[in-house]
Design an enzyme around this catalytic site. Structure first.
Site, PDB file in Angstrom:
ATOM      1  N   TYR A  32      -7.253   9.705 -19.012  1.00  0.00           N
ATOM      2  CA  TYR A  32      -7.773   9.044 -20.310  1.00  0.00           C
ATOM      3  C   TYR A  32      -9.162   8.683 -20.393  1.00  0.00           C
ATOM      4  CZ  TYR A  32      -8.695   4.477 -18.278  1.00  0.00           C
ATOM      5  OH  TYR A  32      -9.234   3.432 -17.299  1.00  0.00           O
ATOM      6  N   ARG A  51     -17.104  13.682 -20.393  1.00  0.00           N
ATOM      7  CA  ARG A  51     -16.289  13.193 -19.461  1.00  0.00           C
ATOM      8  C   ARG A  51     -14.332  12.991 -19.033  1.00  0.00           C
ATOM      9  NH1 ARG A  51     -16.815   6.613 -18.098  1.00  0.00           N
ATOM     10  NH2 ARG A  51     -15.375   6.613 -19.715  1.00  0.00           N
ATOM     11  N   ARG A  99      11.449  16.262 -12.693  1.00  0.00           N
ATOM     12  CA  ARG A  99      10.310  15.522 -11.355  1.00  0.00           C
ATOM     13  C   ARG A  99      10.610  16.526  -9.696  1.00  0.00           C
ATOM     14  NH1 ARG A  99      10.988  11.973  -7.130  1.00  0.00           N
ATOM     15  NH2 ARG A  99       8.432  10.658  -7.173  1.00  0.00           N
ATOM     16  N   LYS A 146     -10.738   8.898 -14.190  1.00  0.00           N
ATOM     17  CA  LYS A 146     -11.229   8.137 -14.773  1.00  0.00           C
ATOM     18  C   LYS A 146      -9.081   8.368 -15.005  1.00  0.00           C
ATOM     19  CE  LYS A 146     -12.097   5.550 -19.187  1.00  0.00           C
ATOM     20  NZ  LYS A 146     -11.887   4.234 -18.375  1.00  0.00           N
ATOM     21  N   GLU A 178     -17.631  -2.180  -8.349  1.00  0.00           N
ATOM     22  CA  GLU A 178     -17.157  -2.498  -9.963  1.00  0.00           C
ATOM     23  C   GLU A 178     -16.315  -3.517 -10.261  1.00  0.00           C
ATOM     24  OE1 GLU A 178     -16.772   1.003 -11.767  1.00  0.00           O
ATOM     25  OE2 GLU A 178     -14.574   1.638 -10.652  1.00  0.00           O
ATOM     26  N   LEU A 202     -16.689   4.456 -11.216  1.00  0.00           N
ATOM     27  CA  LEU A 202     -16.472   5.287 -12.033  1.00  0.00           C
ATOM     28  C   LEU A 202     -17.570   5.452 -13.205  1.00  0.00           C
ATOM     29  CD1 LEU A 202     -14.455   7.087 -14.511  1.00  0.00           C
ATOM     30  CD2 LEU A 202     -14.407   4.914 -16.085  1.00  0.00           C
TER      31      LEU A 202
END
Ligand code: PDD
Length: 289
Positions: A32, A51, A99, A146, A178, A202
């Site tokens: 995301y 990114r 799945r 991310k 972080e 990140l």
């Protein structure tokens, strides 16, 4: 009426739905991005989109658009939703398939969704600073991606909130990594220090802007791991993220930093950051500096 972008089409937000077997929903199999909007304009959009594509590529998802095409679609979405201040959220998943932990083998197309969220700048916190807790970093070892898998981050953030704090600053043993949704900086002997960009954090777009501002303004800066001992004795500390900008930290685990007020270098960087926003997006009327 609100609109959303779903697989290249702008449709009514209420019509934007994904299947129960979407791999993002079942496995968190996707990535995301969040882009900040000031005065109806995207801030550092190209960096975020680069990114986004890089995160997707690193897990083997191929986004069926170019960066420019996606940017244009997001621009259109912004206009349709008449967004002045807020965020664009976007995510891409591996798509919908029966799945199975294995990646689907037939022609499954990624699901790409984007929508807008109204939201003003957190002016009160930017002015007075926020409190944080320290917590062990229990996340996986590819924090540079991310990823939609944010459970470790969520548990840390929730813990901070339950203790009346804005953010959880994570550490692996003695080494600070972080925040749960931000990068962390300290100031020591007048030098700005933040974790080097590797698989443990990140590489924040806001972090990059700040590092660049430091270099351009002759503020000494180091990208290196720092320890819990260093953070406890820091002259100043601040967080950075798309939504939190340059956010002063005035207390960590109940111990005051800089006597509990935002430090001078933090203020200077807040001001430089504001000027950077204004360069790209025009004058900010809601300001605190
Ligand atoms: N989070 N580190 C983590 C774990 C993050 O989730 C974020 C941002 C950052 C800062 O990155 P940037 O400066 O590019 O926003 C660092 C976003 C805002 C979120 O999850 O909503």
């Amino acid at each position: 009426m609100e609109f959303a972008l779903l697989n290249g089409s702008i449709i009514e937000r209420s019509e934007a739905k994904v299947d129960v077997e979407d791999r993002g929903y079942q496995f968190g199999d996707g990535v995301y991005e969040v882009i900040r909007i000031y005065n109806g304009k995207m801030f550092t959009a190209t960096d975020h989109l680069k990114r986004f594509f890089k995160s997707a590529e690193s897990i083997g998802i191929s986004i069926p658009f170019t960066i420019l095409q996606l940017k244009e679609m997001l621009q259109e979405l912004l206009i349709k939703n008449n967004l002045e201040t807020g965020n664009i959220y976007m995510q891409v998943t591996r798509g919908t398939a029966p799945r199975n932990h294995l990646f689907p083998t037939e022609n499954v197309v990624p699901t790409l969704v984007a929508y807008t969220i109204k939201g003003v700048r957190p002016l009160d916190s930017l002015k007075s600073g926020v409190k944080a807790i320290l917590t062990e970093d229990i996340r996986w070892l590819r924090c540079d991606i991310k990823s939609l898998n944010l459970l470790g981050n969520l548990l840390a953030k929730q813990k901070a909130s339950e203790q009346g704090c804005f953010e959880a600053v994570q550490h692996r043993g003695q080494d600070v990594t972080e925040g749960s949704s931000s990068n962390i900086f300290i100031v020591k002997d007048g030098t700005v220090i933040t974790h080097e960009s590797n698989h443990l954090i990140l590489k924040g777009i806001t972090r990059d802007v700040i590092l660049d501002l430091c270099t351009k303004n002759n503020i000494p800066v180091q990208e290196r791991t720092f320890t819990l001992t260093e953070i406890e004795s820091a002259e100043e500390a601040f967080l950075s993220s798309t939504t939190a900008e340059v956010m002063p930290v005035i207390e960590i685990d109940g111990k005051k930093i800089n006597s509990g007020i935002p430090g001078p270098l933090t203020r200077k960087l807040q001001n430089l950051f504001k000027l950077e926003i204004e360069k790209q997006c025009g004058v900010l009327v809601d300001n605190f500096l």
